[in-house]
Design a protein around this motif. Structure first.
Motif, mmCIF file in Angstrom:
data_model
loop_
_atom_site.group_PDB
_atom_site.id
_atom_site.type_symbol
_atom_site.label_atom_id
_atom_site.label_comp_id
_atom_site.label_asym_id
_atom_site.label_seq_id
_atom_site.Cartn_x
_atom_site.Cartn_y
_atom_site.Cartn_z
ATOM 1 N N LEU A 165 57.768 26.372 24.332
ATOM 2 C CA LEU A 165 57.058 26.614 25.736
ATOM 3 C C LEU A 165 57.287 27.944 26.314
ATOM 4 O O LEU A 165 56.303 28.367 26.946
ATOM 5 N N VAL A 166 58.552 28.441 26.286
ATOM 6 C CA VAL A 166 58.759 29.780 26.637
ATOM 7 C C VAL A 166 57.762 30.614 25.827
ATOM 8 O O VAL A 166 57.103 31.567 26.758
ATOM 9 N N LEU A 167 57.719 30.555 24.552
ATOM 10 C CA LEU A 167 56.877 31.681 23.820
ATOM 11 C C LEU A 167 55.503 31.390 24.276
ATOM 12 O O LEU A 167 54.813 32.463 24.392
ATOM 13 N N ALA A 168 55.168 30.004 24.318
ATOM 14 C CA ALA A 168 53.542 29.937 24.963
ATOM 15 C C ALA A 168 53.284 30.730 26.123
ATOM 16 O O ALA A 168 52.230 31.378 26.602
ATOM 17 N N TYR A 169 54.360 30.429 27.178
ATOM 18 C CA TYR A 169 54.137 31.168 28.591
ATOM 19 C C TYR A 169 54.349 32.680 28.363
ATOM 20 O O TYR A 169 53.381 33.380 29.082
ATOM 21 N N LEU A 170 54.964 33.304 27.585
ATOM 22 C CA LEU A 170 55.129 34.620 27.437
ATOM 23 C C LEU A 170 53.812 35.531 26.660
ATOM 24 O O LEU A 170 53.267 36.228 27.129
ATOM 25 N N ALA A 171 53.481 34.572 25.569
ATOM 26 C CA ALA A 171 52.369 35.070 24.998
ATOM 27 C C ALA A 171 50.841 34.805 25.446
ATOM 28 O O ALA A 171 50.023 35.683 25.915
ATOM 29 N N PHE A 172 50.399 33.390 25.783
ATOM 30 C CA PHE A 172 49.567 33.108 26.614
ATOM 31 C C PHE A 172 49.499 33.313 28.162
ATOM 32 O O PHE A 172 48.134 33.817 28.656
ATOM 33 N N GLY A 173 50.445 32.992 28.740
ATOM 34 C CA GLY A 173 50.413 33.136 30.171
ATOM 35 C C GLY A 173 50.626 34.674 30.811
ATOM 36 O O GLY A 173 49.691 35.218 31.317
ATOM 37 N N ALA A 174 51.655 35.195 30.422
ATOM 38 C CA ALA A 174 52.128 36.378 31.030
ATOM 39 C C ALA A 174 51.428 37.574 30.168
ATOM 40 O O ALA A 174 51.059 38.724 30.888
ATOM 41 N N THR A 175 50.981 37.253 28.873
ATOM 42 C CA THR A 175 50.434 38.493 28.262
ATOM 43 C C THR A 175 48.831 38.347 28.578
ATOM 44 O O THR A 175 48.138 39.079 29.067
ATOM 45 N N ILE A 176 48.120 37.265 27.831
ATOM 46 C CA ILE A 176 46.703 37.213 27.807
ATOM 47 C C ILE A 176 46.404 37.035 29.203
ATOM 48 O O ILE A 176 45.165 37.571 29.586
ATOM 49 N N LEU A 177 46.610 35.785 29.812
ATOM 50 C CA LEU A 177 45.903 35.447 31.014
ATOM 51 C C LEU A 177 46.303 36.390 32.049
ATOM 52 O O LEU A 177 45.430 36.943 32.938
ATOM 53 N N GLY A 178 47.538 36.956 32.373
ATOM 54 C CA GLY A 178 48.081 37.872 33.338
ATOM 55 C C GLY A 178 47.104 38.987 33.151
ATOM 56 O O GLY A 178 46.580 39.702 34.234
ATOM 57 N N TYR A 179 46.971 39.843 32.085
ATOM 58 C CA TYR A 179 46.208 40.859 31.542
ATOM 59 C C TYR A 179 44.874 40.903 31.818
ATOM 60 O O TYR A 179 44.053 41.625 32.219
ATOM 61 N N GLY A 180 44.578 39.459 31.295
ATOM 62 C CA GLY A 180 43.075 39.284 31.418
ATOM 63 C C GLY A 180 42.550 39.228 32.997
ATOM 64 O O GLY A 180 41.463 39.875 33.335
ATOM 65 N N LEU A 181 43.070 38.560 33.877
ATOM 66 C CA LEU A 181 42.858 38.361 35.212
ATOM 67 C C LEU A 181 42.904 39.839 35.782
ATOM 68 O O LEU A 181 42.277 40.261 36.714
ATOM 69 N N TRP A 182 44.118 40.582 35.581
ATOM 70 C CA TRP A 182 44.258 42.027 36.170
ATOM 71 C C TRP A 182 43.025 42.838 35.646
ATOM 72 O O TRP A 182 42.800 43.677 36.602
ATOM 73 N N SER A 183 42.713 42.768 34.227
ATOM 74 C CA SER A 183 41.806 43.605 33.916
ATOM 75 C C SER A 183 40.291 43.252 34.640
ATOM 76 O O SER A 183 39.719 44.059 35.024
ATOM 77 N N ARG A 184 40.113 42.066 35.086
ATOM 78 C CA ARG A 184 39.168 41.512 35.698
ATOM 79 C C ARG A 184 39.182 42.219 37.237
ATOM 80 O O ARG A 184 38.049 42.619 37.702
ATOM 81 N N LEU A 185 39.988 42.125 37.686
ATOM 82 C CA LEU A 185 40.206 42.627 39.264
ATOM 83 C C LEU A 185 39.961 44.321 39.408
ATOM 84 O O LEU A 185 39.488 44.594 40.059
ATOM 85 N N LEU A 186 40.670 44.919 38.046
ATOM 86 C CA LEU A 186 40.430 46.389 38.126
ATOM 87 C C LEU A 186 38.851 46.725 37.800
ATOM 88 O O LEU A 186 38.606 47.967 38.362
ATOM 89 N N SER A 187 38.337 45.969 37.064
ATOM 90 C CA SER A 187 36.743 46.022 37.025
ATOM 91 C C SER A 187 36.153 45.719 37.923
ATOM 92 O O SER A 187 34.747 46.337 38.335
ATOM 93 N N ARG A 188 36.521 45.163 39.343
ATOM 94 C CA ARG A 188 35.563 44.823 40.464
ATOM 95 C C ARG A 188 36.073 45.556 41.519
ATOM 96 O O ARG A 188 35.326 45.839 42.412
ATOM 97 N N TYR A 189 37.234 46.249 41.621
ATOM 98 C CA TYR A 189 38.025 46.898 42.848
ATOM 99 C C TYR A 189 38.714 48.153 42.437
ATOM 100 O O TYR A 189 39.084 48.347 41.120
ATOM 101 N N PRO A 190 38.631 49.345 43.172
ATOM 102 C CA PRO A 190 39.423 50.349 42.965
ATOM 103 C C PRO A 190 41.000 50.117 42.616
ATOM 104 O O PRO A 190 41.556 49.328 43.118
#
Length: 294
Positions: free
Chosen positions: A209-234
């Motif tokens: 569960l730790v590995l799943a959180y680090l890989a899919f949550g903190a990495t893919i989900l986190g950066y995916g949402l962050w990238s979306r915000l950066l594409s919409r706002y300065p």
């Protein structure tokens, strides 16, 4: 910022802030280099089969993967395995903003304003107070290794600046292909094949569960949402939200791991946050002040 996007920003902050507690739990059952190898292996596969590789030279992809992925997390996981508390790790790691400023001046020839220098000095003073160790909760080795992790993150930021506009999710996913083999090699050399084999044989549901959180949550989900915000706002509107990550990190570590800061460490933490705030927003704040006084 629209309410739904504000909600997405808060999700990222919580996911990234809780990340440090999750790492601490993972290190209870798995050595740091092996944990890093498995984290990035899961972050890369199967995502690379569905996410397009960014159109950048291979040398820059390697530079990104070796700094912000391998370097940062090799130092961070090592730091937390030798006595760096999760909450303080979330705070001290944010000194990457200060290292990024320094590296941009040294490597890119950028100039920084007086307010940036003032923010840097305030945050540096806070780090010195934290480094004094206060109540002995933190080891000096853990503190120094966390600073090294922040410096590697900053070097990765310099690489990203050199790349210009690039799909952040693609960069993170394809950059995750770089660390696993070096991590496995470091684990073999530093932790030993017997420790590696024992950890893999005895892997528990909690570790998975730790590995799943680090890989899919903190990495893919986190950066995916962050990238979306950066594409919409300065970036200037999105970046200050990262200041809340150590707030979540410190709070969650206090509630879940019973970590407590000494008075000296608390003052240091406040100074670091103030220094980072000045670095992010100081120009705007001083501009408003001058406008009012004019």
């Amino acid at each position: 910022m629209l309410p739904k996007d504000l909600l997405l920003a808060l999700v990222v902050i919580i996911v990234w802030g809780m990340n440090f507690v999750v790492i601490k739990i993972g290190l209870d059952d798995m050595p740091p280099m092996l944990l890093g190898a498995l984290r990035f292996l899961l972050a890369a596969f199967p995502a690379v089969l569905f996410i397009k590789r960014p159109q950048i030279p291979l040398r820059w992809l390697l530079a990104y993967g070796l700094t912000i992925s391998l370097g940062q997390f090799a130092f961070l996981f090592s730091a937390m395995s030798v006595g760096m508390p999760a909450g303080l790790a979330s705070l001290v790691l944010q000194s990457q903003a200060l290292f990024t400023l320094l590296f941009a001046v040294l490597l890119l020839g950028e100039r920084f304003r007086l307010v940036n220098l003032f923010g840097l000095l305030v945050a540096a003073g806070g780090l010195l107070l934290i480094g004094a160790q206060g109540n002995g909760l933190m080891t000096l080795a853990g503190f120094v290794l966390t600073l090294c992790a922040a410096a590697m993150w900053a070097l990765g930021n310099i690489v990203t600046r050199k790349l210009g506009k690039v799909n952040l999710v693609g960069l993170v996913v394809w950059g995750s292909l770089v660390p696993p083999l070096p991590f496995f090699a470091l684990s073999w050399l530093l932790e030993g094949p017997e420790v590696m084999a024992s950890a893999l044989r005895g892997i528990s549901l909690d570790t998975l569960l730790v590995l799943a959180y680090l890989a899919f949550g903190a990495t893919i989900l986190g950066y995916g949402l962050w990238s979306r915000l950066l594409s919409r706002y300065p970036a200037s509107q999105v970046a200050p939200f990262s200041l809340l990550v150590p707030v979540v990190g410190l709070t969650s570590s206090a509630l879940l791991l019973d970590e407590r800061l000494s008075t000296l460490q608390l003052v240091g933490a406040l100074l670091v946050m103030l220094g980072l705030l000045l670095n992010f927003c100081g120009g705007w704040l001083f501009g408003r002040l001058r406008a009012r006084l004019a």
